[in-house]
Design an enzyme around this catalytic site. Sequence first.
Site, PDB file in Angstrom:
ATOM      1  N   SER A 142      41.150 -75.619 102.346  1.00 23.72           N
ATOM      2  CA  SER A 142      39.732 -75.974 102.419  1.00 23.72           C
ATOM      3  C   SER A 142      39.209 -76.188 101.010  1.00 23.72           C
ATOM      4  O   SER A 142      39.853 -75.798 100.024  1.00 23.72           O
ATOM      5  CB  SER A 142      38.954 -74.842 103.091  1.00 23.72           C
ATOM      6  OG  SER A 142      37.553 -75.025 102.980  1.00 23.72           O
ATOM      7  N   TYR A 155      36.696 -66.378 105.269  1.00 22.62           N
ATOM      8  CA  TYR A 155      37.261 -67.725 105.272  1.00 22.62           C
ATOM      9  C   TYR A 155      37.842 -68.082 103.903  1.00 22.62           C
ATOM     10  O   TYR A 155      38.945 -68.618 103.804  1.00 22.62           O
ATOM     11  CB  TYR A 155      36.158 -68.712 105.653  1.00 22.62           C
ATOM     12  CG  TYR A 155      36.611 -70.133 105.855  1.00 22.62           C
ATOM     13  CD1 TYR A 155      37.358 -70.498 106.969  1.00 22.62           C
ATOM     14  CD2 TYR A 155      36.270 -71.127 104.940  1.00 22.62           C
ATOM     15  CE1 TYR A 155      37.751 -71.821 107.167  1.00 22.62           C
ATOM     16  CE2 TYR A 155      36.651 -72.447 105.131  1.00 22.62           C
ATOM     17  CZ  TYR A 155      37.398 -72.782 106.246  1.00 22.62           C
ATOM     18  OH  TYR A 155      37.787 -74.091 106.435  1.00 22.62           O
TER      19      TYR A 155
END
Length: 283
Positions: A142, A155
């Site tokens: 990401s 995350y």
Amino acid sequence: MHEFAGKVAVVTGAGSGIGRALALELGREGAKVAISDVDVEGLAETEAQLKAIGAEVKADRLDVTEREAFLAYADAVHEHFGRVNQIYNNAGITFVGSIEDTRFKDIERVMDVDYWGVVNGTKAFLPHLIASGDGHVINISSALGLFSAPGQAAYVSAKFAVRGFTEALRQEMVLAGHPVRVTTVHPGGVRTGFARNAVFADGLDQDGLAELFEEQQAKTTPQRAAQIILAAVRKDKPRVLVGPDVKAMDLVVRLTGSRPERLLGGPVMRRVQQVVHRLMPKR
């Protein structure tokens, strides 16, 4: 450069978003596609779209956190197609909330899916990829595998771990002389249902945060993201940044090291402040 026609590609999290877009782009390129997801309805829709364009597809429900099931799945895909050339470890979830208000189990769940799911997929398929003589592991990290953000500690932790794991794998494949290429993908804001499907800590403005992401950050379409990823796979790039936002932030991080907020003035900093304000628990 290598093409995708005739290759066998595995895509996890293919029921929507980037996973679906990757599966469809691969199908259009002539690849045989094995798709999986825990969302069986979304998976069925992706399967139908693949069949509509004439792609050969195998669709299976799979929870990437279930290691033994993943190992069995890898063998089943190999048996079905006779070989496996590529795996796109794409399945992921997120949890939004401050570290103070995040429960241990919330962090564990994100790590189980976003990190261990990637490890499970890589380990399960690696022997088949090596045996193919033309393997490629594509792991989706990401933008938040390059820099941190408030309210996304679980995350961020998982995606930084994916980055480190994948970079180590690439080095090992080179040193061992295995015929397996390795790519880490860092998408920025992509217009998917990811933010809407996130789990939020109690007291947060869930709708407001999802709107903020969709309106101000999600600038790249899933199809464009898939096209960028496949272009990088063709060229055997070790790392690919998807979207202008992540490219800009990557530059900021390179210039500022561990203190990117020093250069984040003006509208960018105001966006961060908006997020932080909405992440403050309503006590």
